[in-house]
Write a protein that holds these residues in place. Structure first.
Motif, PDB file in Angstrom:
ATOM      1  N   ARG A  33       0.829  -1.203   0.000  1.00 53.75           N
ATOM      2  CA  ARG A  33       0.000   0.000   0.000  1.00 53.75           C
ATOM      3  C   ARG A  33       0.864   1.254   0.000  1.00 53.75           C
ATOM      4  O   ARG A  33       1.777   1.404   0.807  1.00 53.75           O
ATOM      5  N   VAL A  34       0.517   2.172  -0.907  1.00 53.63           N
ATOM      6  CA  VAL A  34       1.165   3.470  -0.989  1.00 53.63           C
ATOM      7  C   VAL A  34       0.114   4.550  -0.765  1.00 53.63           C
ATOM      8  O   VAL A  34      -0.938   4.539  -1.408  1.00 53.63           O
ATOM      9  N   VAL A  35       0.401   5.464   0.137  1.00 49.42           N
ATOM     10  CA  VAL A  35      -0.459   6.625   0.359  1.00 49.42           C
ATOM     11  C   VAL A  35       0.296   7.853  -0.103  1.00 49.42           C
ATOM     12  O   VAL A  35       1.472   8.054   0.244  1.00 49.42           O
ATOM     13  N   VAL A  36      -0.358   8.672  -0.912  1.00 48.00           N
ATOM     14  CA  VAL A  36       0.220   9.912  -1.424  1.00 48.00           C
ATOM     15  C   VAL A  36      -0.597  11.074  -0.862  1.00 48.00           C
ATOM     16  O   VAL A  36      -1.818  11.100  -1.015  1.00 48.00           O
ATOM     17  N   ILE A  37       0.069  12.018  -0.230  1.00 49.65           N
ATOM     18  CA  ILE A  37      -0.610  13.196   0.315  1.00 49.65           C
ATOM     19  C   ILE A  37      -0.239  14.399  -0.530  1.00 49.65           C
ATOM     20  O   ILE A  37       0.923  14.792  -0.602  1.00 49.65           O
ATOM     21  N   GLY A  38      -1.245  14.975  -1.185  1.00 54.73           N
ATOM     22  CA  GLY A  38      -1.043  16.141  -2.037  1.00 54.73           C
ATOM     23  C   GLY A  38      -1.205  15.791  -3.494  1.00 54.73           C
ATOM     24  O   GLY A  38      -0.481  14.950  -4.022  1.00 54.73           O
ATOM     25  N   GLY A  39      -2.151  16.457  -4.177  1.00 56.70           N
ATOM     26  CA  GLY A  39      -2.480  16.084  -5.551  1.00 56.70           C
ATOM     27  C   GLY A  39      -2.025  17.067  -6.602  1.00 56.70           C
ATOM     28  O   GLY A  39      -2.715  17.266  -7.612  1.00 56.70           O
ATOM     29  N   GLY A  40      -0.859  17.690  -6.401  1.00 58.42           N
ATOM     30  CA  GLY A  40      -0.319  18.605  -7.395  1.00 58.42           C
ATOM     31  C   GLY A  40       0.631  17.923  -8.354  1.00 58.42           C
ATOM     32  O   GLY A  40       0.535  16.712  -8.598  1.00 58.42           O
ATOM     33  N   ALA A  41       1.578  18.683  -8.892  1.00 53.97           N
ATOM     34  CA  ALA A  41       2.468  18.153  -9.925  1.00 53.97           C
ATOM     35  C   ALA A  41       3.276  16.961  -9.431  1.00 53.97           C
ATOM     36  O   ALA A  41       3.570  16.040 -10.202  1.00 53.97           O
ATOM     37  N   GLY A  42       3.679  16.955  -8.153  1.00 53.40           N
ATOM     38  CA  GLY A  42       4.423  15.824  -7.610  1.00 53.40           C
ATOM     39  C   GLY A  42       3.522  14.668  -7.235  1.00 53.40           C
ATOM     40  O   GLY A  42       3.697  13.538  -7.705  1.00 53.40           O
ATOM     41  N   GLY A  43       2.536  14.937  -6.384  1.00 57.44           N
ATOM     42  CA  GLY A  43       1.697  13.866  -5.854  1.00 57.44           C
ATOM     43  C   GLY A  43       0.841  13.185  -6.899  1.00 57.44           C
ATOM     44  O   GLY A  43       0.743  11.950  -6.936  1.00 57.44           O
ATOM     45  N   ALA A  44       0.184  13.967  -7.763  1.00 54.74           N
ATOM     46  CA  ALA A  44      -0.667  13.372  -8.790  1.00 54.74           C
ATOM     47  C   ALA A  44       0.157  12.517  -9.746  1.00 54.74           C
ATOM     48  O   ALA A  44      -0.255  11.408 -10.126  1.00 54.74           O
ATOM     49  N   THR A  45       1.321  13.009 -10.139  1.00 50.90           N
ATOM     50  CA  THR A  45       2.183  12.245 -11.043  1.00 50.90           C
ATOM     51  C   THR A  45       2.650  10.956 -10.397  1.00 50.90           C
ATOM     52  O   THR A  45       2.605   9.880 -11.016  1.00 50.90           O
TER      53      THR A  45
END
Length: 421
Positions: A33-45
């Motif tokens: 499982r991977v959790v990504v916090i923040g959906g901008g250029a870094g997180g969304a990519t």
């Protein structure tokens, strides 16, 4: 270097193919499982690439409070009248379709010992790997007289969306012959050319709609990104409108009064009609909560963007302290691909490729008058290190400047497709 949408996406497809090598699921009964916090250029990519390239072998969850993401990059063009706000907004439907579990909520806690993220809604998410890409927050009391409670009177407009719209409305409401002021930020900060492109776009708007207005820039720095290019452009297109006050003349000794709408530069008080305060910056709050910051930023290992405080936490983009790369959307996107490859390799045993990074920052000075700066980078033991670079030249022809602007439009189309699918 010339980049258009086809070339940007072509490079993306090639990288994706390379990253899609055969893999073996990590030991254990369930998916990693991977959790990504923040959906901008870094997180969304990062979320998109991990989900896409693992072909469903990794469970990916993206935490992002907003349902529509407005890019901070290109938002200056909205101020100048070259873009509509709707053109800067992007939804997360493409990520969901790519297999990312998108949760619109605030992450308010990170327990690195138990590997859990706590959401404002009360849910707790367990992770094997955590990616933090929270962008920037502002340093308290960085500008005397200003804090975030004053952002309606004196907008920062350095996070895309409502603040950008507010600044545009204030610009349009300026009285004839009024004064627009900017307090520029100290290094390091998001998008080094950004404040000066903004000055250009504000000048472009005022030249057409309020030609006797004035612009004052109070800057704590002795120089800034693309300085010669911007100053040439200001002289050629907006002669007499812009007064830049650098460090030597007190540009770092400023105080604002949001109630009285005044700006003090080295003790000299000026009444202003609009004041764009861009304070000193730091990593987004969740990085501090997670305990991975040192000072204002989060130190990372250059090879994979992993935190120097925790090998299972990665920090991307503006929030990271990584070395020579500027804090930009292009940088964050580039770092996210390296990070995604490293995480997939760690969790599935797939091949990990040597880290390589690139960045280009475009700026618009006037209609069809674009300039750029950029570089390539490599990972060393100490940092992400610059290998080589390029920058537009003063005195370029109108044809070259127009081509640079069109190149930036192609890049915007390409990177947002790469981020959101």
């Amino acid at each position: 270097m010339t980049i258009n949408r086809r070339k940007f996406l072509g490079a993306t497809v090639a990288a994706s193919a390379a990253l899609s090598a055969p893999m073996a699921l990590a030991a254990g009964s369930g998916k990693p499982r991977v959790v990504v916090i923040g959906g901008g250029a870094g997180g969304a990519t990062a979320a998109r690439y991990i989900a896409k390239d693992s072909k469903g072998e990794i469970d990916v969850t993206l935490i992002e409070p907003t349902r529509t993401y407005y890019t901070c990059f290109f938002s200056n063009l909205y101020l100048g009248g070259f873009k509509e706000m709707d053109e800067l907004g992007h939804s997360y439907g493409g990520l969901a379709a790519a297999g990312v579990n998108v949760i619109h909520d605030w992450a308010i806690g990170v327990d690195r010992d138990s590997k859990q993220v706590t959401l404002a809604g009360g849910a707790k998410l367990t992770y094997d790997k955590l990616v933090l890409s929270p962008g920037i927050d502002f340093v308290d009391n960085a500008v005397a007289g200003w804090d975030v409670t004053a952002q309606n009177a004196m907008p920062h407009a350095y996070k895309g969306g409502s603040q950008t719209e507010l600044l545009k409305a204030q610009l349009a409401a300026m009285p004839e012959g009024g004064v627009f002021a900017m307090v520029a930020p100290p290094n390091p900060y998001r998008c080094p050319p950004g404040p000066y492109e903004r000055v250009s776009m504000v000048a472009h708007y005022l030249k057409a709609n309020n030609p006797t207005a004035k612009i004052i820039v109070a800057d704590p720095k002795p120089k800034f990104s693309k300085m010669a290019l911007f100053q040439e452009g200001w002289a050629n297109n907006y002669g007499g409108m812009i007064d830049w006050v650098g460090e030597e003349f007190g540009g770092g000794n400023v105080e604002v009064d949001p109630n009285g709408m005044t700006l003090s530069i080295d003790g000299e008080v000026v009444s202003v009609d609009v004041c764009n305060v861009i304070p000193a910056m730091k990593a987004g709050k969740i990085a501090e909560i997670a305990g991975v910051t040192q000072g204002n930023w989060a130190p990372v290992n250059a090879a994979d963007m992993s935190s120097k405080a925790d090998a299972d936490v990665y920090v991307l983009g503006d929030a990271s302290q990584q070395g020579d790369m500027p804090k930009s959307g292009f940088s964050a996107n580039s770092q996210a691909k390296v990070c995604a490859n490293a995480i997939r390799g760690a969790l599935t045993g797939s091949r990990v490729f040597p880290a390589k990074f690139s960045n280009t920052c475009w700026s618009l000075i006037d209609t069809d008058n674009g300039v750029k700066v950029g570089a390539t980078y490599e990972a060393t033991d100490e940092k992400i290190a610059k290998v080589d670079g390029f920058i537009s030249s003063t005195g370029e022809s109108s044809e070259v400047r127009k081509a640079t602007y069109l190149e930036s439009e192609g890049w915007y189309s390409g990177i947002t497709a790469d981020m959101f699918g």
